[in-house]
Design an enzyme around this catalytic site. Structure first.
Site, PDB file in Angstrom:
ATOM      1  N   ARG A  40      -0.971   5.552   9.059  1.00  0.00           N
ATOM      2  CA  ARG A  40      -1.247   4.124   9.249  1.00  0.00           C
ATOM      3  C   ARG A  40      -0.964   3.325   7.983  1.00  0.00           C
ATOM      4  O   ARG A  40       0.010   2.589   7.892  1.00  0.00           O
ATOM      5  CB  ARG A  40      -2.711   3.935   9.699  1.00  0.00           C
ATOM      6  N   ASP A  41      -1.796   3.495   6.974  1.00  0.00           N
ATOM      7  CA  ASP A  41      -1.666   2.710   5.749  1.00  0.00           C
ATOM      8  C   ASP A  41      -0.360   3.015   5.025  1.00  0.00           C
ATOM      9  O   ASP A  41       0.203   2.144   4.362  1.00  0.00           O
ATOM     10  CB  ASP A  41      -2.861   3.006   4.831  1.00  0.00           C
ATOM     11  N   HIS A 234     -10.606   4.678  -2.432  1.00  0.00           N
ATOM     12  CA  HIS A 234      -9.219   4.506  -1.988  1.00  0.00           C
ATOM     13  C   HIS A 234      -8.431   3.984  -3.194  1.00  0.00           C
ATOM     14  O   HIS A 234      -8.454   2.790  -3.491  1.00  0.00           O
ATOM     15  CB  HIS A 234      -9.177   3.507  -0.831  1.00  0.00           C
ATOM     16  N   HIS A 236      -5.102   3.439  -5.703  1.00  0.00           N
ATOM     17  CA  HIS A 236      -3.658   3.249  -5.774  1.00  0.00           C
ATOM     18  C   HIS A 236      -3.169   3.638  -7.161  1.00  0.00           C
ATOM     19  O   HIS A 236      -3.897   3.533  -8.138  1.00  0.00           O
ATOM     20  CB  HIS A 236      -3.294   1.798  -5.452  1.00  0.00           C
ATOM     21  N   CYS A 269       0.389  -1.328  -1.259  1.00  0.00           N
ATOM     22  CA  CYS A 269       0.037  -2.698  -0.882  1.00  0.00           C
ATOM     23  C   CYS A 269       1.248  -3.610  -1.023  1.00  0.00           C
ATOM     24  O   CYS A 269       1.763  -3.785  -2.135  1.00  0.00           O
ATOM     25  CB  CYS A 269      -1.107  -3.226  -1.750  1.00  0.00           C
ATOM     26  N   ASN A 279      -0.049   4.540  -2.683  1.00  0.00           N
ATOM     27  CA  ASN A 279      -1.259   5.310  -2.435  1.00  0.00           C
ATOM     28  C   ASN A 279      -1.236   6.618  -3.219  1.00  0.00           C
ATOM     29  O   ASN A 279      -0.174   7.197  -3.452  1.00  0.00           O
ATOM     30  CB  ASN A 279      -1.363   5.635  -0.944  1.00  0.00           C
TER      31      ASN A 279
END
Length: 327
Positions: A40-41, A234, A236, A269, A279
């Protein structure tokens, strides 16, 4: 006076070391939960749009790794996220394994109804600490974002579906700069109060450091009374994985036991282009946890195989350091 001050500093150092040791020891008796977000992300932020068959094969490969939580897709408007326009087909097509949670992100009641129709195991809602980021990301204010997902959470409760929350920009924002930890903690607390069983703390632009993560987690736990078990990290990456992994290790030392990651390090992002590379790779997270003798139940080499598979299709490099080690 100087001797007294020195004694205090040494005492604090000893206490901090003891706290770190006992938290690490406590974590060793638990399974560290990995939330795999690549389908998904990860995919929603890659330029290439994959076929449903490739997405299904990717998720099926992830299901064979030992992962117990896979965020499979989202039910956002295809106009906004064309990469995941086939969420229904993907959820219907994957080979579901018993004991694995397959979740989907939903922005509103329309998305919730679609998620319900394809029998997702859980749903996720998302928000941000930064007003500017919230408006650019989901086209509304922070307050309006809560109004949007309030009925979603209520509907999920009636359907006996658990709801996970995501909060972006918990440490820094690409538009507003550093974010005060108290502001982040208040948003996290509010999402939990509304009914999220867990909230993922997103360092959207990778601006966090081990110290800033410790400060935020301590603020949430000590001043807002948020249980460590209800927070996930989460992270990055801004430097090939090292910074994100260091931040994750700091969170583990604080008692956090849930980590979001993306196989192959795909995604990131889109609103932080040029700031955060992407990520944190699942391969690197599992490798680090193995080094720390922390249990995940996940086979890192099978994750690497899945990562290489999806990166080849996307025509990008697997950015995980573990992938480099295996070459």
């Amino acid at each position: 006076m100087l001797m007294y001050f020195g004694t205090i500093c040494i005492f604090r150092s000893i206490i901090n070391s003891q706290i770190k040791f006992y938290r690490t020891l406590s974590n060793q008796s638990k399974i560290i939960k990995i939330v795999e977000v690549a389908p998904r992300d990860g995919l929603q932020n890659e330029k290439k749009i994959l076929s449903s068959a490739d997405k299904i094969k990717f998720i099926d490969k992830l299901s064979d790794t030992g992962l117990k939580y896979i965020e499979a897709t989202s039910f956002v408007s295809a106009e906004w996220i064309p990469q995941l326009a086939d969420g229904f087909e993907v959820m219907r097509g994957i080979n579901r394994h018993e004991g694995i949670i397959y979740s989907a992100l939903v922005p509103n009641m329309t998305g919730f109804k679609k998620a319900l129709d394809c029998q997702v195991d859980e749903i996720a809602v998302f928000g941000a600490v930064s007003e500017t980021f919230c408006k650019k990301n989901i086209n509304c204010s922070i307050e309006d974002s809560f109004k949007r997902f309030t009925p979603v959470i209520e509907a999920a409760k009636k359907a006996n579906l658990r709801v996970r929350g995501y909060v972006s920009c918990i440490i820094g924002c690409p538009y507003e700069g550093p974010i005060h930890p108290r502001k982040s903690a208040s948003i996290i607390s509010r999402m939990l109060t509304m009914g999220c069983y867990e909230v993922s703390l997103g360092d959207t632009i990778g601006s966090g450091s081990p110290d800033s993560w410790r400060t935020l987690i301590n603020m949430c736990y000590q001043e807002f009374g948020i249980p460590l078990s209800k927070m996930a990290v989460h992270c990055h990456d801004i430097s090939g994985g090292a910074a994100a992994i260091d931040n994750i290790e700091a969170a583990l030392e604080m008692g956090i036991t849930t980590i979001d990651s993306s196989t192959g390090g795909i995604g990131g992002c889109p609103y932080a282009d040029g700031i955060a590379r992407g990520n944190v790779p699942t391969e690197d997270v599992i490798h680090k946890l193995n080094q720390l003798h922390l249990n995940t139940g996940v086979d890192v080499d099978k994750v690497l195989d899945a990562g290489n598979f999806i990166c080849k299709i996307l025509n990008i490099q697997n950015i995980s350091r573990y992938a480099s080690l295996k070459h």
